[in-house]
Design a protein around this motif. Structure first.
Motif, PDB file in Angstrom:
ATOM      1  N   CYS A 151       0.836  -1.216   0.000  1.00 41.31           N
ATOM      2  CA  CYS A 151       0.000   0.000   0.000  1.00 41.31           C
ATOM      3  C   CYS A 151       0.861   1.253   0.000  1.00 41.31           C
ATOM      4  CB  CYS A 151      -0.911  -0.006   1.225  1.00 41.31           C
ATOM      5  SG  CYS A 151      -1.892   1.491   1.419  1.00 41.31           S
ATOM      6  N   ASN A 152       0.510   2.219  -0.870  1.00 40.24           N
ATOM      7  CA  ASN A 152       1.230   3.495  -0.896  1.00 40.24           C
ATOM      8  C   ASN A 152       0.450   4.629  -0.242  1.00 40.24           C
ATOM      9  OD1 ASN A 152      -0.759   4.055  -2.757  1.00 40.24           O
ATOM     10  ND2 ASN A 152       0.624   4.558  -4.452  1.00 40.24           N
ATOM     11  N   GLY A 153      -0.705   4.306   0.350  1.00 42.88           N
ATOM     12  CA  GLY A 153      -1.471   5.307   1.079  1.00 42.88           C
ATOM     13  C   GLY A 153      -2.163   6.345   0.230  1.00 42.88           C
ATOM     14  N   CYS A 154      -2.425   6.030  -1.040  1.00 41.71           N
ATOM     15  CA  CYS A 154      -3.021   7.027  -1.942  1.00 41.71           C
ATOM     16  C   CYS A 154      -4.449   7.381  -1.565  1.00 41.71           C
ATOM     17  CB  CYS A 154      -2.956   6.540  -3.379  1.00 41.71           C
ATOM     18  SG  CYS A 154      -4.026   5.107  -3.741  1.00 41.71           S
ATOM     19  N   GLY A 155      -5.159   6.475  -0.914  1.00 36.96           N
ATOM     20  CA  GLY A 155      -6.521   6.759  -0.469  1.00 36.96           C
ATOM     21  C   GLY A 155      -7.603   6.472  -1.488  1.00 36.96           C
ATOM     22  N   ILE A 156      -7.240   5.969  -2.667  1.00 33.73           N
ATOM     23  CA  ILE A 156      -8.235   5.704  -3.702  1.00 33.73           C
ATOM     24  C   ILE A 156      -9.220   4.628  -3.235  1.00 33.73           C
ATOM     25  CG2 ILE A 156      -8.586   4.842  -6.050  1.00 33.73           C
ATOM     26  CD1 ILE A 156      -5.934   6.093  -6.821  1.00 33.73           C
ATOM     27  N   CYS A 157      -8.719   3.613  -2.539  1.00 31.96           N
ATOM     28  CA  CYS A 157      -9.589   2.538  -2.066  1.00 31.96           C
ATOM     29  C   CYS A 157     -10.626   3.059  -1.070  1.00 31.96           C
ATOM     30  CB  CYS A 157      -8.764   1.420  -1.438  1.00 31.96           C
ATOM     31  SG  CYS A 157      -7.758   1.938  -0.026  1.00 31.96           S
ATOM     32  N   ALA A 158     -10.218   3.990  -0.210  1.00 31.53           N
ATOM     33  CA  ALA A 158     -11.145   4.553   0.771  1.00 31.53           C
ATOM     34  C   ALA A 158     -12.269   5.313   0.082  1.00 31.53           C
ATOM     35  CB  ALA A 158     -10.392   5.470   1.737  1.00 31.53           C
ATOM     36  N   SER A 159     -11.924   6.004  -1.004  1.00 32.04           N
ATOM     37  CA  SER A 159     -12.945   6.722  -1.768  1.00 32.04           C
ATOM     38  C   SER A 159     -13.850   5.750  -2.520  1.00 32.04           C
ATOM     39  CB  SER A 159     -12.275   7.678  -2.758  1.00 32.04           C
ATOM     40  OG  SER A 159     -11.495   8.652  -2.084  1.00 32.04           O
ATOM     41  N   ALA A 160     -13.288   4.621  -2.981  1.00 30.40           N
ATOM     42  CA  ALA A 160     -14.060   3.644  -3.750  1.00 30.40           C
ATOM     43  C   ALA A 160     -14.983   2.812  -2.878  1.00 30.40           C
ATOM     44  CB  ALA A 160     -13.115   2.727  -4.520  1.00 30.40           C
ATOM     45  N   CYS A 161     -14.673   2.717  -1.593  1.00 25.58           N
ATOM     46  CA  CYS A 161     -15.486   1.908  -0.687  1.00 25.58           C
ATOM     47  C   CYS A 161     -16.733   2.693  -0.300  1.00 25.58           C
ATOM     48  CB  CYS A 161     -14.684   1.536   0.564  1.00 25.58           C
ATOM     49  SG  CYS A 161     -15.642   0.559   1.744  1.00 25.58           S
ATOM     50  N   HIS A 162     -17.863   2.333  -0.888  1.00 25.84           N
ATOM     51  CA  HIS A 162     -19.108   3.055  -0.646  1.00 25.84           C
ATOM     52  C   HIS A 162     -19.650   2.829   0.765  1.00 25.84           C
ATOM     53  CE1 HIS A 162     -19.088   3.985  -4.880  1.00 25.84           C
ATOM     54  NE2 HIS A 162     -19.113   2.708  -5.204  1.00 25.84           N
ATOM     55  N   GLU A 163     -19.159   1.804   1.420  1.00 28.15           N
ATOM     56  CA  GLU A 163     -19.634   1.487   2.771  1.00 28.15           C
ATOM     57  C   GLU A 163     -18.828   2.184   3.865  1.00 28.15           C
ATOM     58  OE1 GLU A 163     -19.363  -0.871   0.338  1.00 28.15           O
ATOM     59  OE2 GLU A 163     -21.534  -0.725   0.086  1.00 28.15           O
ATOM     60  N   GLY A 164     -17.689   2.774   3.507  1.00 33.48           N
ATOM     61  CA  GLY A 164     -16.874   3.468   4.502  1.00 33.48           C
ATOM     62  C   GLY A 164     -16.102   2.540   5.401  1.00 33.48           C
ATOM     63  N   ALA A 165     -15.770   1.336   4.893  1.00 33.45           N
ATOM     64  CA  ALA A 165     -15.065   0.352   5.721  1.00 33.45           C
ATOM     65  C   ALA A 165     -13.569   0.604   5.796  1.00 33.45           C
ATOM     66  CB  ALA A 165     -15.312  -1.057   5.178  1.00 33.45           C
ATOM     67  N   ILE A 166     -13.032   1.398   4.843  1.00 36.85           N
ATOM     68  CA  ILE A 166     -11.586   1.611   4.752  1.00 36.85           C
ATOM     69  C   ILE A 166     -11.246   3.055   5.086  1.00 36.85           C
ATOM     70  CG2 ILE A 166      -9.569   1.503   3.229  1.00 36.85           C
ATOM     71  CD1 ILE A 166     -11.084  -0.504   1.512  1.00 36.85           C
ATOM     72  N   ASP A 167     -10.143   3.240   5.768  1.00 32.83           N
ATOM     73  CA  ASP A 167      -9.614   4.583   6.024  1.00 32.83           C
ATOM     74  C   ASP A 167      -8.098   4.512   5.929  1.00 32.83           C
ATOM     75  OD1 ASP A 167      -9.522   7.268   6.557  1.00 32.83           O
ATOM     76  OD2 ASP A 167     -10.532   7.135   8.492  1.00 32.83           O
ATOM     77  N   ILE A 168      -7.475   5.691   5.856  1.00 34.83           N
ATOM     78  CA  ILE A 168      -6.013   5.769   5.811  1.00 34.83           C
ATOM     79  C   ILE A 168      -5.505   6.130   7.200  1.00 34.83           C
ATOM     80  CG2 ILE A 168      -4.005   6.817   4.703  1.00 34.83           C
ATOM     81  CD1 ILE A 168      -5.780   5.205   2.812  1.00 34.83           C
ATOM     82  N   VAL A 169      -4.688   5.260   7.766  1.00 36.61           N
ATOM     83  CA  VAL A 169      -4.146   5.461   9.106  1.00 36.61           C
ATOM     84  C   VAL A 169      -2.625   5.342   9.033  1.00 36.61           C
ATOM     85  CG1 VAL A 169      -4.102   4.653  11.490  1.00 36.61           C
ATOM     86  CG2 VAL A 169      -6.220   4.501  10.161  1.00 36.61           C
ATOM     87  N   ASP A 170      -1.934   6.385   9.484  1.00 38.40           N
ATOM     88  CA  ASP A 170      -0.463   6.396   9.445  1.00 38.40           C
ATOM     89  C   ASP A 170       0.067   6.108   8.045  1.00 38.40           C
ATOM     90  OD1 ASP A 170      -0.359   6.928  12.182  1.00 38.40           O
ATOM     91  OD2 ASP A 170      -0.354   4.815  12.714  1.00 38.40           O
ATOM     92  N   GLY A 171      -0.628   6.647   7.050  1.00 39.48           N
ATOM     93  CA  GLY A 171      -0.162   6.530   5.670  1.00 39.48           C
ATOM     94  C   GLY A 171      -0.460   5.197   4.997  1.00 39.48           C
ATOM     95  N   LYS A 172      -1.289   4.343   5.621  1.00 39.98           N
ATOM     96  CA  LYS A 172      -1.615   3.034   5.055  1.00 39.98           C
ATOM     97  C   LYS A 172      -3.127   2.807   5.123  1.00 39.98           C
ATOM     98  CE  LYS A 172       2.655   1.594   4.326  1.00 39.98           C
ATOM     99  NZ  LYS A 172       3.170   1.242   2.974  1.00 39.98           N
ATOM    100  N   ALA A 173      -3.654   2.105   4.099  1.00 39.26           N
ATOM    101  CA  ALA A 173      -5.063   1.753   4.104  1.00 39.26           C
ATOM    102  C   ALA A 173      -5.325   0.655   5.136  1.00 39.26           C
ATOM    103  CB  ALA A 173      -5.490   1.278   2.717  1.00 39.26           C
ATOM    104  N   LYS A 174      -6.420   0.811   5.871  1.00 41.54           N
ATOM    105  CA  LYS A 174      -6.778  -0.184   6.880  1.00 41.54           C
ATOM    106  C   LYS A 174      -8.281  -0.458   6.806  1.00 41.54           C
ATOM    107  CE  LYS A 174      -3.170   0.867  10.305  1.00 41.54           C
ATOM    108  NZ  LYS A 174      -2.496  -0.433  10.172  1.00 41.54           N
ATOM    109  N   LEU A 175      -8.642  -1.723   7.022  1.00 37.83           N
ATOM    110  CA  LEU A 175     -10.045  -2.098   7.161  1.00 37.83           C
ATOM    111  C   LEU A 175     -10.467  -1.753   8.577  1.00 37.83           C
ATOM    112  CD1 LEU A 175     -12.612  -3.468   6.099  1.00 37.83           C
ATOM    113  CD2 LEU A 175     -11.644  -5.663   6.845  1.00 37.83           C
ATOM    114  N   MET A 176     -11.279  -0.707   8.703  1.00 40.87           N
ATOM    115  CA  MET A 176     -11.621  -0.181  10.017  1.00 40.87           C
ATOM    116  C   MET A 176     -12.785  -0.926  10.664  1.00 40.87           C
ATOM    117  SD  MET A 176      -9.305   2.097  10.109  1.00 40.87           S
ATOM    118  CE  MET A 176      -9.718   2.959  11.616  1.00 40.87           C
ATOM    119  N   ARG A 177     -13.741  -1.350   9.845  1.00 44.59           N
ATOM    120  CA  ARG A 177     -14.926  -2.040  10.366  1.00 44.59           C
ATOM    121  C   ARG A 177     -15.235  -3.259   9.500  1.00 44.59           C
ATOM    122  NH1 ARG A 177     -18.715   1.041  13.642  1.00 44.59           N
ATOM    123  NH2 ARG A 177     -20.036  -0.819  13.344  1.00 44.59           N
TER     124      ARG A 177
END
Length: 232
Positions: A13-39
């Motif tokens: 992961c390069n922390g670009c945040g594209i996945c977080a924007s693509a996730c319509h459910e809001g399950a992903i966020d960027i934490v410390d520069g990396k994508a994480k499954l939050m819920r």
């Protein structure tokens, strides 16, 4: 229950945040520069984020996980919508990440290649919370600096999230919004580029007040550009 759910390889992961924007459910966020499954219960297992990841850092796995909770997702969306500023019908105010082909960037003439990595850039239009802010090196630029300094994209915009404004022409003070942006996100560093003219000092002062009001200790650099295009 055993079900299909996404798996994020943080090493890729390069922390670009594209996945977080693509996730319509809001399950992903960027934490410390990396994508994480939050819920886990926000992930529906359909994988809208997989095809959007430029690093192929996301895959499916089957494992023990909480069941998808559509009701919780809808409630979270409603709460988020209530706190978001409306776009007022203007497509130009909608936030997005911009990806460039690194090969073309490195081989193109420096004056021709754009280094801008997000939209919008105007301080008054940019959202307070956006995935690209987390782990970002933030550039806050007086808008004239990009015209005065010829290699502005390579020298300053490259590898930065860029915000622009003009303290003389824009109504209101930037400090309050900048305070919210700095307080709400994991900003690594801040660079301010301003012109040598006295009125441009308003931008520098707004950033310094915002940084102080945020209560955070973040490296700050101020660069002054002369009207004939040199750096002080």
């Amino acid at each position: 229950m055993i079900r299909k759910i996404i798996k994020i390889d943080e090493n890729m992961c390069n922390g670009c945040g594209i996945c977080a924007s693509a996730c319509h459910e809001g399950a992903i966020d960027i934490v410390d520069g990396k994508a994480k499954l939050m819920r886990e219960d926000y992930c529906d297992g359909l994988g809208d984020c997989l095809s959007e990841c430029p690093m192929d850092a996301i895959s499916f796995e089957e494992r023990e996980a909480e069941a998808y909770n559509e009701e919780a997702v809808m409630l979270a969306k409603q709460a988020k919508k209530a706190h978001e500023m409306p776009h007022m019908g203007c497509p130009g105010a909608r936030s997005k990440v911009i990806k460039h082909d690194e090969f073309s960037l490195d081989t193109a003439p420096t004056t021709a290649a754009s280094r801008l990595s997000q939209w919008p850039v105007q301080i008054k239009l940019v959202p307070i919370r956006a995935p690209y802010f987390n782990g970002a090196n933030l550039l806050i630029a007086a808008d004239c600096t990009a015209y005065a300094y010829g290699d502005f994209h390579n020298k300053f915009i490259r590898d930065h999230i860029t915000l622009i404004g003009c303290p003389k022409l824009d109504e209101g003070d930037y400090a309050a919004k900048l305070t919210e942006i700095i307080s709400s996100n994991d900003i690594k560093s801040i660079t301010v580029t301003r012109m040598e003219v006295p009125c441009c000092g308003g931008l520098e002062n707004a950033v310094k007040r915002a940084l102080q009001d945020s209560g955070k200790s973040i490296p700050l650099q101020v660069v002054i550009v002369t009207t004939d295009g040199h750096l002080v």
